[in-house]
Design a protein around this motif. Structure first.
Motif, PDB file in Angstrom:
ATOM      1  N   LEU A  64       0.845  -1.191   0.000  1.00  0.00           N
ATOM      2  CA  LEU A  64       0.000   0.000   0.000  1.00  0.00           C
ATOM      3  C   LEU A  64       0.878   1.237   0.000  1.00  0.00           C
ATOM      4  CD1 LEU A  64      -2.712   1.558   0.394  1.00  0.00           C
ATOM      5  CD2 LEU A  64      -2.337   1.322   2.857  1.00  0.00           C
ATOM      6  N   GLY A  65       0.687   2.119  -0.980  1.00  0.00           N
ATOM      7  CA  GLY A  65       1.356   3.406  -0.987  1.00  0.00           C
ATOM      8  C   GLY A  65       0.493   4.426  -0.284  1.00  0.00           C
ATOM      9  N   LEU A  66       0.989   4.995   0.796  1.00  0.00           N
ATOM     10  CA  LEU A  66       0.244   5.988   1.568  1.00  0.00           C
ATOM     11  C   LEU A  66       0.795   7.364   1.228  1.00  0.00           C
ATOM     12  CD1 LEU A  66      -1.900   6.473   3.791  1.00  0.00           C
ATOM     13  CD2 LEU A  66      -0.040   6.315   5.463  1.00  0.00           C
ATOM     14  N   LEU A  67      -0.032   8.179   0.582  1.00  0.00           N
ATOM     15  CA  LEU A  67       0.398   9.489   0.109  1.00  0.00           C
ATOM     16  C   LEU A  67      -0.410  10.587   0.779  1.00  0.00           C
ATOM     17  CD1 LEU A  67       0.522   8.785  -3.747  1.00  0.00           C
ATOM     18  CD2 LEU A  67       2.317   8.393  -2.050  1.00  0.00           C
ATOM     19  N   GLY A  68       0.189  11.761   0.871  1.00  0.00           N
ATOM     20  CA  GLY A  68      -0.512  12.923   1.405  1.00  0.00           C
ATOM     21  C   GLY A  68       0.461  14.056   1.636  1.00  0.00           C
ATOM     22  N   PRO A  69      -0.025  15.289   1.616  1.00  0.00           N
ATOM     23  CA  PRO A  69       0.856  16.442   1.844  1.00  0.00           C
ATOM     24  C   PRO A  69       1.276  16.531   3.304  1.00  0.00           C
ATOM     25  CG  PRO A  69      -1.412  17.161   1.656  1.00  0.00           C
ATOM     26  CD  PRO A  69      -1.408  15.694   1.335  1.00  0.00           C
ATOM     27  N   ASN A  70       2.126  17.490   3.597  1.00  0.00           N
ATOM     28  CA  ASN A  70       2.557  17.743   4.974  1.00  0.00           C
ATOM     29  C   ASN A  70       1.358  17.879   5.898  1.00  0.00           C
ATOM     30  OD1 ASN A  70       5.255  17.674   5.454  1.00  0.00           O
ATOM     31  ND2 ASN A  70       5.563  19.886   5.444  1.00  0.00           N
ATOM     32  N   GLY A  71       1.405  17.202   7.044  1.00  0.00           N
ATOM     33  CA  GLY A  71       0.343  17.339   8.023  1.00  0.00           C
ATOM     34  C   GLY A  71      -0.931  16.601   7.687  1.00  0.00           C
ATOM     35  N   LEU A 116       3.801   1.616   2.721  1.00  0.00           N
ATOM     36  CA  LEU A 116       4.897   2.455   2.275  1.00  0.00           C
ATOM     37  C   LEU A 116       4.459   3.910   2.240  1.00  0.00           C
ATOM     38  CD1 LEU A 116       7.669   2.807   0.634  1.00  0.00           C
ATOM     39  CD2 LEU A 116       6.242   2.491  -1.399  1.00  0.00           C
ATOM     40  N   THR A 117       5.115   4.758   3.027  1.00  0.00           N
ATOM     41  CA  THR A 117       4.914   6.194   2.865  1.00  0.00           C
ATOM     42  C   THR A 117       6.102   6.735   2.078  1.00  0.00           C
ATOM     43  OG1 THR A 117       6.101   6.968   4.847  1.00  0.00           O
ATOM     44  CG2 THR A 117       3.816   6.251   5.132  1.00  0.00           C
ATOM     45  N   THR A 118       5.817   7.618   1.148  1.00  0.00           N
ATOM     46  CA  THR A 118       6.894   8.104   0.292  1.00  0.00           C
ATOM     47  C   THR A 118       6.576   9.486  -0.233  1.00  0.00           C
ATOM     48  OG1 THR A 118       8.178   7.647  -1.712  1.00  0.00           O
ATOM     49  CG2 THR A 118       5.875   6.966  -1.725  1.00  0.00           C
ATOM     50  N   GLN A 119       7.624  10.258  -0.493  1.00  0.00           N
ATOM     51  CA  GLN A 119       7.491  11.546  -1.161  1.00  0.00           C
ATOM     52  C   GLN A 119       7.803  11.418  -2.644  1.00  0.00           C
ATOM     53  OE1 GLN A 119       6.363  14.269   0.159  1.00  0.00           O
ATOM     54  NE2 GLN A 119       6.392  13.807   2.333  1.00  0.00           N
ATOM     55  N   TYR A 120       8.311  10.236  -3.062  1.00  0.00           N
ATOM     56  CA  TYR A 120       8.599   9.990  -4.465  1.00  0.00           C
ATOM     57  C   TYR A 120       7.399   9.285  -5.079  1.00  0.00           C
ATOM     58  CZ  TYR A 120      13.423  10.915  -3.044  1.00  0.00           C
ATOM     59  OH  TYR A 120      14.566  11.476  -2.532  1.00  0.00           O
ATOM     60  N   LEU A 121       6.583  10.030  -5.823  1.00  0.00           N
ATOM     61  CA  LEU A 121       5.369   9.433  -6.347  1.00  0.00           C
ATOM     62  C   LEU A 121       5.675   8.364  -7.391  1.00  0.00           C
ATOM     63  CD1 LEU A 121       2.897  12.419  -6.467  1.00  0.00           C
ATOM     64  CD2 LEU A 121       3.532  10.899  -4.612  1.00  0.00           C
ATOM     65  N   THR A 165      -3.478   4.880  -1.233  1.00  0.00           N
ATOM     66  CA  THR A 165      -4.446   5.654  -0.459  1.00  0.00           C
ATOM     67  C   THR A 165      -3.900   7.059  -0.285  1.00  0.00           C
ATOM     68  OG1 THR A 165      -5.345   3.756   0.749  1.00  0.00           O
ATOM     69  CG2 THR A 165      -5.589   5.909   1.779  1.00  0.00           C
ATOM     70  N   VAL A 166      -4.703   8.043  -0.674  1.00  0.00           N
ATOM     71  CA  VAL A 166      -4.311   9.445  -0.535  1.00  0.00           C
ATOM     72  C   VAL A 166      -5.114  10.042   0.605  1.00  0.00           C
ATOM     73  CG1 VAL A 166      -4.101  11.684  -1.678  1.00  0.00           C
ATOM     74  CG2 VAL A 166      -3.903   9.582  -3.018  1.00  0.00           C
ATOM     75  N   ILE A 167      -4.404  10.597   1.605  1.00  0.00           N
ATOM     76  CA  ILE A 167      -5.094  11.253   2.702  1.00  0.00           C
ATOM     77  C   ILE A 167      -4.725  12.725   2.722  1.00  0.00           C
ATOM     78  CG2 ILE A 167      -5.259   9.139   4.055  1.00  0.00           C
ATOM     79  CD1 ILE A 167      -3.024  10.139   5.821  1.00  0.00           C
ATOM     80  N   ASP A 168      -5.689  13.522   3.130  1.00  0.00           N
ATOM     81  CA  ASP A 168      -5.490  14.966   3.219  1.00  0.00           C
ATOM     82  C   ASP A 168      -6.331  15.485   4.366  1.00  0.00           C
ATOM     83  OD1 ASP A 168      -4.534  17.462   2.623  1.00  0.00           O
ATOM     84  OD2 ASP A 168      -5.865  17.814   0.919  1.00  0.00           O
ATOM     85  N   VAL A 228      -2.052  13.336 -10.358  1.00  0.00           N
ATOM     86  CA  VAL A 228      -3.158  12.851  -9.531  1.00  0.00           C
ATOM     87  C   VAL A 228      -3.058  13.447  -8.139  1.00  0.00           C
ATOM     88  CG1 VAL A 228      -4.139  10.809  -8.418  1.00  0.00           C
ATOM     89  CG2 VAL A 228      -3.429  10.701 -10.818  1.00  0.00           C
ATOM     90  N   PHE A 229      -1.851  13.413  -7.567  1.00  0.00           N
ATOM     91  CA  PHE A 229      -1.623  13.941  -6.218  1.00  0.00           C
ATOM     92  C   PHE A 229      -2.008  15.414  -6.152  1.00  0.00           C
ATOM     93  CE2 PHE A 229       0.915  15.925  -2.942  1.00  0.00           C
ATOM     94  CZ  PHE A 229       0.890  15.023  -1.894  1.00  0.00           C
ATOM     95  N   PHE A 230      -1.546  16.193  -7.115  1.00  0.00           N
ATOM     96  CA  PHE A 230      -1.852  17.624  -7.121  1.00  0.00           C
ATOM     97  C   PHE A 230      -3.355  17.861  -7.220  1.00  0.00           C
ATOM     98  CE2 PHE A 230       2.471  18.157  -9.382  1.00  0.00           C
ATOM     99  CZ  PHE A 230       3.126  18.069  -8.158  1.00  0.00           C
ATOM    100  N   ALA A 231      -4.027  17.098  -8.085  1.00  0.00           N
ATOM    101  CA  ALA A 231      -5.456  17.293  -8.298  1.00  0.00           C
ATOM    102  C   ALA A 231      -6.277  16.920  -7.072  1.00  0.00           C
ATOM    103  CB  ALA A 231      -5.914  16.479  -9.504  1.00  0.00           C
ATOM    104  N   LEU A 232      -5.884  15.839  -6.400  1.00  0.00           N
ATOM    105  CA  LEU A 232      -6.673  15.346  -5.271  1.00  0.00           C
ATOM    106  C   LEU A 232      -6.439  16.123  -3.987  1.00  0.00           C
ATOM    107  CD1 LEU A 232      -6.313  11.495  -5.816  1.00  0.00           C
ATOM    108  CD2 LEU A 232      -8.331  12.901  -6.265  1.00  0.00           C
ATOM    109  N   THR A 233      -5.255  16.699  -3.844  1.00  0.00           N
ATOM    110  CA  THR A 233      -4.925  17.398  -2.592  1.00  0.00           C
ATOM    111  C   THR A 233      -4.801  18.902  -2.760  1.00  0.00           C
ATOM    112  OG1 THR A 233      -2.529  17.143  -2.920  1.00  0.00           O
ATOM    113  CG2 THR A 233      -3.684  15.364  -1.777  1.00  0.00           C
ATOM    114  N   ASN A 234      -5.023  19.387  -3.975  1.00  0.00           N
ATOM    115  CA  ASN A 234      -4.865  20.819  -4.262  1.00  0.00           C
ATOM    116  C   ASN A 234      -3.492  21.318  -3.840  1.00  0.00           C
ATOM    117  OD1 ASN A 234      -7.520  21.245  -5.306  1.00  0.00           O
ATOM    118  ND2 ASN A 234      -8.278  21.140  -3.195  1.00  0.00           N
ATOM    119  N   THR A 235      -2.492  20.467  -4.062  1.00  0.00           N
ATOM    120  CA  THR A 235      -1.125  20.790  -3.676  1.00  0.00           C
ATOM    121  C   THR A 235      -0.425  21.482  -4.825  1.00  0.00           C
ATOM    122  OG1 THR A 235      -1.067  18.838  -2.268  1.00  0.00           O
ATOM    123  CG2 THR A 235       1.047  19.839  -2.827  1.00  0.00           C
TER     124      THR A 235
END
Length: 317
Positions: free
Chosen positions: A34-41, A191-196, A207-210, A301-308
């Motif tokens: 599982l790739g766990l993605l999300g912005p800071n915080g 797996l948490t990662t900053q490398y998409l 899973t993308v959390i925000d 995808v990350f930018f679109a889903l998290t408005n990052t």
């Protein structure tokens, strides 16, 4: 349904007035990554700490390897391993001694601990370095040893927090293969990662959390399709051909292309648009150096889903 390596239902955690997790639901089959993605915080670290029994949730249920993290933490700890961003091995002793020490702490006999140490040194390409002090290891070697240490107890679930941080591309690819091997061995990996690119390459599901909530979940391909369809990109050798390429793409798709000096890109909605574009470029003798049909990248995808607005690889969690 396949046995679950980990699952959460309505998981919540608050720190004072701050809500770190707000009803997180995850279900990961055994042996998957599982790739766990999300912005800071976003709550990634809080979630991992709860699953690793380092924090208690305020609400909801979390199970790891079939055990409740709040009610059966000792059972959970017997079946998990956690590898953080920084190698946690002892630099003053050699690599093999690190592995033997962990084996003995896990109640292996001296013989079994030594056998397991040799097995893991071979698996991670560290046999020749096993007798050297860890202080002499490169960063990539330390990261491999750290992952080997986490596997001494044959865990069923492994939490990897940015495992490839600081590694050069060659060492990163080596580490990726080791993570693939874990899944092949039936080990569940979060797996948490900053490398998409890493999540795209390794994860069975993402899973993308925000702001403490799950905003999207699915395979990398499913998330890409959710954000947008395919895009045709044409790169021409001669900038003078860019106008003709743009005209062709607009005529075939009915969309206004985005363009730079040598590159033209346009979304496509029909299955045969790509083939029509290819035929028209050939018919009009447009000299093309690159022609591709692709889904959005996981970065997009990350930018679109998290408005990052900031590239996630430059952020820290």
């Amino acid at each position: 349904m396949a046995d679950l390596g980990l699952e959460t239902h309505g998981l919540a955690k608050r720190f004072g007035r701050t809500t770190a997790l707000d009803g997180v639901d995850i279900a990961l089959p055994q042996g998957q990554v599982l790739g766990l993605l999300g912005p800071n915080g976003a709550g990634k670290t809080t979630l991992v700490r709860i699953l690793a029994t380092l924090l208690r949730p305020d609400a909801g249920v979390a199970r790891v390897a079939g055990y409740d993290v709040a009610r059966q933490p000792a059972h959970v700890r017997r079946h998990i391993a956690l590898s953080g961003q920084h190698a946690s091995v002892d630099e003053e002793i050699d690599g093999r001694a690190n592995l033997v020490m962990i084996g003995r702490l896990l109640d292996l006999s001296g013989r079994d601990a030594a056998h397991r140490a040799d097995e893991l040194l071979a698996r991670f390409g560290l046999t020749e370095a096993g007798a050297r002090r860890v202080a002499t290891y490169s960063g990539g070697m330390r990261r491999r040893l750290d992952l080997a240490v986490s596997l001494v107890g044959r865990p069923r679930v492994v939490f990897l927090d940015e495992p490839s941080a600081g590694l050069d591309p060659a060492r990163r690819e080596e580490l990726w293969q080791m993570i693939r091997d874990l899944g092949a061995d039936g080990v569940t990996v979060l797996l948490t990662t900053q490398y998409l690119e890493e999540a795209d390459t390794l994860a069975d599901t993402v899973t993308v959390i925000d702001q403490g909530r799950v905003v999207a979940a699915g395979t990398p391909a499913e998330l890409k399709r959710r954000v947008g369809g395919h895009t045709v990109t044409v790169r021409v050798n001669d900038p003078a051909d860019a106008d003709r390429a743009a005209t062709i793409l607009a005529a075939v798709t009915g969309h206004h292309p985005e363009r730079s000096a040598r590159q033209v890109a346009v979304p496509v909605t029909r299955d045969d648009d790509f083939f029509q574009i290819t035929a028209q470029l050939h018919r009009q003798a447009v000299d093309v150096s690159e022609l591709s049909l692709r889904l959005p990248s996981l970065d997009e995808v990350f930018f679109a889903l998290t408005n990052t607005a900031v590239a996630p690889a430059s952020r820290r969690s």
